[in-house]
Design an enzyme around this catalytic site. Structure first.
Site, PDB file in Angstrom:
ATOM      1  N   HIS A 206      -5.648  -3.746  -6.473  1.00 52.78           N
ATOM      2  CA  HIS A 206      -6.047  -3.452  -7.864  1.00 52.78           C
ATOM      3  C   HIS A 206      -5.682  -4.505  -8.921  1.00 52.78           C
ATOM      4  O   HIS A 206      -4.959  -4.229  -9.869  1.00 52.78           O
ATOM      5  CB  HIS A 206      -5.525  -2.086  -8.305  1.00 52.78           C
ATOM      6  CG  HIS A 206      -4.104  -1.740  -7.932  1.00 52.78           C
ATOM      7  ND1 HIS A 206      -3.045  -2.581  -8.139  1.00 52.78           N
ATOM      8  CD2 HIS A 206      -3.587  -0.614  -7.374  1.00 52.78           C
ATOM      9  CE1 HIS A 206      -1.935  -1.991  -7.725  1.00 52.78           C
ATOM     10  NE2 HIS A 206      -2.236  -0.798  -7.245  1.00 52.78           N
TER      11      HIS A 206
ATOM     12  N   ASN B  85       2.238   6.574   0.340  1.00 53.57           N
ATOM     13  CA  ASN B  85       3.129   7.280  -0.609  1.00 53.57           C
ATOM     14  C   ASN B  85       2.867   8.789  -0.647  1.00 53.57           C
ATOM     15  O   ASN B  85       2.614   9.381  -1.681  1.00 53.57           O
ATOM     16  CB  ASN B  85       3.044   6.666  -2.016  1.00 53.57           C
ATOM     17  CG  ASN B  85       1.693   6.840  -2.686  1.00 53.57           C
ATOM     18  OD1 ASN B  85       0.676   7.008  -2.026  1.00 53.57           O
ATOM     19  ND2 ASN B  85       1.683   6.803  -4.012  1.00 53.57           N
TER      20      ASN B  85
ATOM     21  N   PHE C 116       0.230   8.733 -13.145  1.00 54.43           N
ATOM     22  CA  PHE C 116      -0.778   7.668 -13.134  1.00 54.43           C
ATOM     23  C   PHE C 116      -1.839   7.958 -12.075  1.00 54.43           C
ATOM     24  O   PHE C 116      -1.509   8.425 -10.991  1.00 54.43           O
ATOM     25  CB  PHE C 116      -0.116   6.337 -12.756  1.00 54.43           C
ATOM     26  CG  PHE C 116       0.756   5.727 -13.825  1.00 54.43           C
ATOM     27  CD1 PHE C 116       0.199   4.972 -14.833  1.00 54.43           C
ATOM     28  CD2 PHE C 116       2.141   5.891 -13.787  1.00 54.43           C
ATOM     29  CE1 PHE C 116       1.003   4.367 -15.807  1.00 54.43           C
ATOM     30  CE2 PHE C 116       2.949   5.298 -14.753  1.00 54.43           C
ATOM     31  CZ  PHE C 116       2.374   4.535 -15.761  1.00 54.43           C
TER      32      PHE C 116
ATOM     33  N   HIS D 257      -8.115   1.340  -0.074  1.00 57.01           N
ATOM     34  CA  HIS D 257      -7.071   1.866  -0.966  1.00 57.01           C
ATOM     35  C   HIS D 257      -7.394   3.269  -1.477  1.00 57.01           C
ATOM     36  O   HIS D 257      -8.086   3.432  -2.474  1.00 57.01           O
ATOM     37  CB  HIS D 257      -6.918   0.898  -2.144  1.00 57.01           C
ATOM     38  CG  HIS D 257      -5.687   1.104  -2.940  1.00 57.01           C
ATOM     39  ND1 HIS D 257      -5.006   0.072  -3.559  1.00 57.01           N
ATOM     40  CD2 HIS D 257      -4.986   2.236  -3.248  1.00 57.01           C
ATOM     41  CE1 HIS D 257      -3.959   0.557  -4.198  1.00 57.01           C
ATOM     42  NE2 HIS D 257      -3.929   1.867  -4.038  1.00 57.01           N
TER      43      HIS D 257
ATOM     44  N   LEU E  66      -4.511  10.121  -0.174  1.00 57.54           N
ATOM     45  CA  LEU E  66      -5.024  11.404   0.338  1.00 57.54           C
ATOM     46  C   LEU E  66      -4.019  12.541   0.166  1.00 57.54           C
ATOM     47  O   LEU E  66      -4.354  13.694   0.413  1.00 57.54           O
ATOM     48  CB  LEU E  66      -5.447  11.261   1.802  1.00 57.54           C
ATOM     49  CG  LEU E  66      -6.607  10.285   2.057  1.00 57.54           C
ATOM     50  CD1 LEU E  66      -6.958  10.220   3.539  1.00 57.54           C
ATOM     51  CD2 LEU E  66      -7.851  10.651   1.249  1.00 57.54           C
ATOM     52  N   ARG E  67      -2.778  12.206  -0.245  1.00 57.37           N
ATOM     53  CA  ARG E  67      -1.775  13.207  -0.663  1.00 57.37           C
ATOM     54  C   ARG E  67      -1.298  14.150   0.436  1.00 57.37           C
ATOM     55  O   ARG E  67      -0.634  15.149   0.129  1.00 57.37           O
ATOM     56  CB  ARG E  67      -2.319  14.080  -1.811  1.00 57.37           C
ATOM     57  CG  ARG E  67      -2.910  13.323  -2.976  1.00 57.37           C
ATOM     58  CD  ARG E  67      -1.912  12.385  -3.586  1.00 57.37           C
ATOM     59  NE  ARG E  67      -2.383  11.846  -4.872  1.00 57.37           N
ATOM     60  CZ  ARG E  67      -1.939  10.729  -5.406  1.00 57.37           C
ATOM     61  NH1 ARG E  67      -0.994  10.022  -4.787  1.00 57.37           N
ATOM     62  NH2 ARG E  67      -2.394  10.307  -6.550  1.00 57.37           N
TER      63      ARG E  67
ATOM     64  N   ASP F 189       2.665   0.750  -1.842  1.00 56.70           N
ATOM     65  CA  ASP F 189       1.867   1.110  -3.019  1.00 56.70           C
ATOM     66  C   ASP F 189       2.468   2.238  -3.844  1.00 56.70           C
ATOM     67  O   ASP F 189       3.001   3.212  -3.332  1.00 56.70           O
ATOM     68  CB  ASP F 189       0.438   1.492  -2.641  1.00 56.70           C
ATOM     69  CG  ASP F 189      -0.441   1.590  -3.885  1.00 56.70           C
ATOM     70  OD1 ASP F 189      -0.456   0.637  -4.667  1.00 56.70           O
ATOM     71  OD2 ASP F 189      -1.074   2.636  -4.078  1.00 56.70           O
TER      72      ASP F 189
ATOM     73  N   ASP G  26      -8.630   2.819  -5.245  1.00 54.97           N
ATOM     74  CA  ASP G  26      -7.349   3.411  -5.658  1.00 54.97           C
ATOM     75  C   ASP G  26      -7.560   4.882  -6.043  1.00 54.97           C
ATOM     76  O   ASP G  26      -6.985   5.366  -7.031  1.00 54.97           O
ATOM     77  CB  ASP G  26      -6.691   2.640  -6.805  1.00 54.97           C
ATOM     78  CG  ASP G  26      -5.189   2.942  -6.919  1.00 54.97           C
ATOM     79  OD1 ASP G  26      -4.650   3.691  -6.071  1.00 54.97           O
ATOM     80  OD2 ASP G  26      -4.558   2.418  -7.857  1.00 54.97           O
TER      81      ASP G  26
ATOM     82  N   ASN H 207      -2.405   3.118 -12.974  1.00 54.79           N
ATOM     83  CA  ASN H 207      -1.495   1.997 -12.826  1.00 54.79           C
ATOM     84  C   ASN H 207      -2.011   1.028 -11.767  1.00 54.79           C
ATOM     85  O   ASN H 207      -2.162   1.440 -10.628  1.00 54.79           O
ATOM     86  CB  ASN H 207      -0.109   2.527 -12.414  1.00 54.79           C
ATOM     87  CG  ASN H 207       0.946   1.460 -12.459  1.00 54.79           C
ATOM     88  OD1 ASN H 207       0.768   0.428 -13.084  1.00 54.79           O
ATOM     89  ND2 ASN H 207       2.050   1.695 -11.774  1.00 54.79           N
TER      90      ASN H 207
HETATM   91  O1  DOR Z   1      -2.637   4.925 -10.667  1.00 52.40           O
HETATM   92  C1  DOR Z   1      -1.980   4.924  -9.624  1.00 52.40           C
HETATM   93  N1  DOR Z   1      -1.831   6.034  -8.894  1.00 52.40           N
HETATM   94  N2  DOR Z   1      -1.380   3.800  -9.258  1.00 52.40           N
HETATM   95  C2  DOR Z   1      -0.509   3.764  -8.250  1.00 52.40           C
HETATM   96  O2  DOR Z   1      -0.001   2.726  -7.981  1.00 52.40           O
HETATM   97  C3  DOR Z   1      -0.169   4.988  -7.506  1.00 52.40           C
HETATM   98  C4  DOR Z   1      -1.248   5.973  -7.598  1.00 52.40           C
HETATM   99  C5  DOR Z   1      -0.835   7.348  -7.163  1.00 52.40           C
HETATM  100  O3  DOR Z   1      -0.258   7.495  -6.084  1.00 52.40           O
HETATM  101  O4  DOR Z   1      -1.127   8.305  -7.891  1.00 52.40           O
HETATM  102 ZN    ZN Z   2      -0.920   0.648  -6.570  1.00 55.68          ZN
HETATM  103 ZN    ZN Z   3      -2.760   3.126  -5.144  1.00 59.22          ZN
END
Ligand code: DOR
Ligand code: ZN
Ligand code: ZN
Length: 419
Positions: A230, A92, A321, A58, A61-62, A150, A303, A276
């Protein structure tokens, strides 16, 4: 190459002793005492652990689309620095990883841009919009190891069950982010002591637990492997145990921040403590630690969620988050779980390498002869977390400055040193 006299831990083969590890041409060739030198290169590993490289199911990497936060190169460099040899990037990104073509592009790019192996995850629905299913079979064919939405849950239960049925038929696991969108109600921090003290809208346990129950029940009905991402509440651990006892195809991960910190440690309106699911109550944290001790959770994932300093300076309500985790996970886990007496080092190694590797259908996680030489060399020495030195572009961590035990000395991928 011979890694000489390290404390070798390989849970897959029941190895937990001082011995030598040899590898050549990218694969492990021997694990035995006093391997003959034979002119090979050697590294003295006395005082260090030699373990299978860690596998993180999890990370964020953006890349593509949010490269001011992280890139494939910086995110995987951070992973290598954390002892990881493979990471599973969540879909995502912008655009979302929601097709075979995008999975193939990630894998192609990883050859030149990544210092660890990529285990790509496909979105469940197109654009993660929750309306139309992605072509899951094609994504798997292209190399996706799992599907996940996610960042959110697929709220349409009919569509979700259809996804699980399809995934079950092709053997694709679901990595479930459990969050009931209708119950969040603008929450930004755990509901309870922290939300009251800071006067901020709270996220209740039910936000997570309701969907956790739904997903576990649907795993039982559809036969799709559901892996809980998580887990942060005491009740989610109970639900996971219940589903396992019922024989459902389920597994669960827990993140270091949820067992090493809780909401009474949030000092004020500092978004480096915002993620989150949120940091929960001390009782939840203790329940997670007990569940880890009892073997309810299969693995530790990070995460890893990098954001820019500017975004994180906006306070709890406005900041996004997420916190980074790749470069702190081993130390936080070793300190809290092993030094803390909850589990032993072989169990930690199992939770960070073998188990996640198996869940992703990956060939790593072991030092078996013939396996890829994906190896981490780590120690339990004391050090201080210093975000300034992270390889990750994200410095957003609430653990900056914390004294911990646990250091990664080197990481090898297919026999090549990447850290
Ligand atoms: O804290 C989080 N950041 N929880 C998530 O579910 C998404 C993630 C994010 O992509 O920044
Ligand atoms: Zn998540
Ligand atoms: Zn995540």
């Amino acid at each position: 190459m011979i890694l000489r006299n390290g404390h070798v831990i390989d849970p897959a083969n029941g190895i937990d002793r001082i011995t030598d590890v040899a590898f050549a041409e990218g694969v492990i060739t021997a694990v035995a005492d006093n391997l003959p030198a034979d002119g090979e290169r050697e590294l003295d590993c006395r005082g260090a652990y030699v373990v299978p490289g860690f596998v993180d199911l999890h990370v964020h990497l953006r890349d593509p689309g949010q490269t001011a936060k992280e890139t494939l190169t910086t995110g995987t460099a951070a992973a290598a620095a954390g002892g990881y040899t493979a990471v599973a990037p969540m879909p995502n990104t912008s655009p979302a990883t929601d097709s075979a073509e995008k999975i193939a592009t990630l894998l192609k790019r990883s050859e030149s841009e990544c210092s660890v192996k990529l285990l790509p995850i496909t979105a469940v629905t197109l654009g993660q919009e929750g309306r139309e299913l992605a072509d899951l079979a094609a994504a798997k064919e292209a190399g996706a190891v799992a599907m996940s939405e996610d960042g959110k849950s697929v709220m349409d239960i009919t569509l979700y069950r259809e996804a699980l049925r399809k995934a079950a038929s092709i053997g694709l696991p679901m990595f479930a982010h459990c969050e009931d969108k209708n119950l969040v109600a603008g929450g930004v921090i755990n509901s309870g002591m922290a939300s009251e003290k800071l006067g901020l809208p709270g996220i209740t346990d039910a936000v997570e637990d309701v969907i956790t129950a739904r997903d576990l029940i649907l795993a039982g009905e559809t036969g799709c492997h559901v892996h809980l991402c998580h887990c942060s509440t005491a009740f989610s651990a109970r639900l996971l145990k219940e589903a396992k006892d019922a024989g459902y195809p389920v597994s669960g991960e827990v993140c270091p921040h949820h067992f090493a910190m809780c909401d009474d440690e949030i000092p004020g309106d500092d978004a480096n403590y915002k993620m989150n699911p949120p940091l929960r109550s001390r009782a939840d944290m203790e329940a997670l630690l007990e569940a880890i001790r009892d073997g309810i959770f299969d693995c530790i994932s990070t995460d890893h969620a990098p954001h820019t300093a500017e975004e994180k300076s906006r306070g709890f309500v406005k900041a996004p988050f997420g916190i980074v985790g790749s470069e702190t996970a081993f130390a936080l886990s070793y300190t809290t779980l092993v030094k803390g007496g909850y589990i032993d080092m072989p169990t930690l190694v199992k939770m960070m390498s073998l188990n996640p590797s198996r869940i992703a259908g990956h060939t790593g996680g072991t030092l078996s002869v013939g396996a890829p030489a994906d190896i981490a060399i780590v120690t339990g020495e004391e050090c201080r977390i210093d975000a300034r030195y992270f390889r990750s572009m994200g410095k957003n961590t609430p653990f900056d400055g914390r004294r911990v035990y646990g250091k990664v000395l080197a990481t090898y991928i297919d026999g090549t040193r990447v850290y």
